[in-house]
Design a protein around this motif. Structure first.
Motif, mmCIF file in Angstrom:
data_model
loop_
_atom_site.group_PDB
_atom_site.id
_atom_site.type_symbol
_atom_site.label_atom_id
_atom_site.label_comp_id
_atom_site.label_asym_id
_atom_site.label_seq_id
_atom_site.Cartn_x
_atom_site.Cartn_y
_atom_site.Cartn_z
ATOM 1 N N THR A 33 0.830 -1.204 0.000
ATOM 2 C CA THR A 33 0.000 0.000 0.000
ATOM 3 C C THR A 33 0.862 1.251 0.000
ATOM 4 O O THR A 33 0.592 2.218 -0.727
ATOM 5 C CB THR A 33 -0.940 0.004 1.213
ATOM 6 O OG1 THR A 33 -1.766 -1.163 1.165
ATOM 7 C CG2 THR A 33 -1.818 1.237 1.205
ATOM 8 N N ALA A 34 1.917 1.253 0.806
ATOM 9 C CA ALA A 34 2.833 2.394 0.833
ATOM 10 C C ALA A 34 3.593 2.513 -0.483
ATOM 11 O O ALA A 34 3.826 3.614 -0.984
ATOM 12 C CB ALA A 34 3.808 2.263 1.990
ATOM 13 N N VAL A 35 3.973 1.372 -1.061
ATOM 14 C CA VAL A 35 4.661 1.392 -2.355
ATOM 15 C C VAL A 35 3.764 2.026 -3.410
ATOM 16 O O VAL A 35 4.199 2.866 -4.207
ATOM 17 C CB VAL A 35 5.077 -0.031 -2.787
ATOM 18 C CG1 VAL A 35 5.678 -0.012 -4.192
ATOM 19 C CG2 VAL A 35 6.073 -0.619 -1.787
ATOM 20 N N ARG A 36 2.490 1.641 -3.413
ATOM 21 C CA ARG A 36 1.537 2.225 -4.370
ATOM 22 C C ARG A 36 1.365 3.724 -4.116
ATOM 23 O O ARG A 36 1.333 4.525 -5.057
ATOM 24 C CB ARG A 36 0.177 1.537 -4.254
ATOM 25 C CG ARG A 36 -0.853 2.054 -5.257
ATOM 26 C CD ARG A 36 -2.222 1.449 -5.037
ATOM 27 N NE ARG A 36 -2.788 1.846 -3.747
ATOM 28 C CZ ARG A 36 -4.030 1.573 -3.367
ATOM 29 N NH1 ARG A 36 -4.827 0.881 -4.159
ATOM 30 N NH2 ARG A 36 -4.466 1.957 -2.178
ATOM 31 N N LYS A 37 1.280 4.108 -2.858
ATOM 32 C CA LYS A 37 1.038 5.507 -2.514
ATOM 33 C C LYS A 37 2.151 6.416 -3.011
ATOM 34 O O LYS A 37 1.892 7.486 -3.579
ATOM 35 C CB LYS A 37 0.901 5.634 -0.996
ATOM 36 C CG LYS A 37 0.768 7.078 -0.509
ATOM 37 C CD LYS A 37 0.638 7.129 1.018
ATOM 38 C CE LYS A 37 0.536 8.570 1.508
ATOM 39 N NZ LYS A 37 0.404 8.643 2.987
ATOM 40 N N TYR A 38 3.403 6.005 -2.804
ATOM 41 C CA TYR A 38 4.516 6.896 -3.101
ATOM 42 C C TYR A 38 5.098 6.725 -4.500
ATOM 43 O O TYR A 38 5.642 7.679 -5.061
ATOM 44 C CB TYR A 38 5.618 6.710 -2.057
ATOM 45 C CG TYR A 38 5.208 7.231 -0.702
ATOM 46 C CD1 TYR A 38 4.908 8.577 -0.524
ATOM 47 C CD2 TYR A 38 5.107 6.384 0.392
ATOM 48 C CE1 TYR A 38 4.523 9.061 0.721
ATOM 49 C CE2 TYR A 38 4.726 6.860 1.634
ATOM 50 C CZ TYR A 38 4.434 8.204 1.792
ATOM 51 O OH TYR A 38 4.043 8.683 3.019
ATOM 52 N N SER A 39 5.003 5.536 -5.061
ATOM 53 C CA SER A 39 5.611 5.315 -6.378
ATOM 54 C C SER A 39 4.595 5.289 -7.509
ATOM 55 O O SER A 39 4.969 5.389 -8.675
ATOM 56 C CB SER A 39 6.376 3.988 -6.384
ATOM 57 O OG SER A 39 5.477 2.888 -6.372
#
Length: 255
Positions: free
Chosen positions: A61-67
């Motif tokens: 989820t964090a990977v999707r949010k920032y990248s």
């Protein structure tokens, strides 16, 4: 918990604040897996506990949010990191936890959180910009620059790593100005040089010009506005810096 709900609990670092750490001994192994695992690794490292630099709750989820990497490719990238034993999942379920595996003697690269989180909503963070190049070596080089840079000494990358030399205009002897000799230099007579250990991981001896992959990645980073050349006047090729210079036209000196 939905992915969106989980996203609210992941990635709470404030823009423009703080640093995170990457083990340089592990970084080439990460990049060898491809651009998606490399981006996911940086995001997860950005979310590590500041006490040990290895425990993280940031996941797909964090990977999707920032990248902006979609959720399923992000999950696949994390699995690749786990399979390569570069990340270990310590807690499963809707709120997973991970351990970033370090080498026996970590060599730390200190990175600003803004590489992942960005500095404003108007400017994509560097990981987003480099993800678009689909070149893991470009991302590897960009992160490696933070290991080599010497802001206190040279104001950027040291001359022992990379430099661009502007040669004197042919047929022009310059003029005297008091005790000084003023010499003209040409932007058309520029030679770029990469040195030693800094460039070595990016060379390909199978090519006519082994440095071609290095300069391809270097110039990509430059074109994205993530680095820039700042001309400086030196006392000699191996001398000391006198002062930064402008590049002509409407551009001014960066001081």
């Amino acid at each position: 918990m939905t992915n969106d709900e989980q996203g609210k609990s992941e990635g709470k670092k404030k823009k423009g604040q703080g640093f995170f750490f990457v083990d340089r001994n592990q970084w080439p192994k990460v990049c060898a897996l491809g651009i998606n695992p490399a981006v996911a690794y940086l995001v997860m490292c950005c979310g590590t506990n500041g006490k040990n630099h290895s425990t993280t709750k940031w996941s797909a989820t964090a990977v999707r949010k920032y990248s902006r990497l979609p959720f399923h490719p992000a999950s696949k990238a994390i699995k690749q990191l786990i399979d390569a034993k570069l990340i270990t999942q310590t807690v499963a379920g809707k709120k997973p936890k991970y351990q970033v595996e370090l080498s026996k003697e970590p060599s730390w690269i200190y990175l600003p959180n803004t590489i992942v989180t960005g500095i404003s909503k108007r400017t994509p963070p560097p990981i987003q910009q480099i993800l678009g190049t689909n070149n893991p070596r470009t991302l590897q080089l960009f992160i490696d620059m933070y290991y080599w840079h010497d802001l206190d000494g040279t104001g950027g990358l040291p001359l022992a790593a990379v430099y661009s030399e502007h040669l004197q205009v042919e047929g022009e002897d310059g003029c005297d100005y008091g005790a000084y000799k003023v010499l003209p230099f040409s932007k058309d007579r520029e030679t770029n040089t990469a040195m030693g250990e800094f460039a070595a991981p990016y060379l390909d001896n199978r090519l006519k010009d082994p440095f071609e992959p290095f300069w391809e990645s270097f110039n990509t980073i430059r074109s994205l506005g993530l680095i820039e050349w700042i001309p400086h006047l030196f006392t000699a090729k191996d001398g000391i810096v006198i002062h930064p210079c402008g590049t002509g036209g409407e551009e001014s000196a960066n001081i």
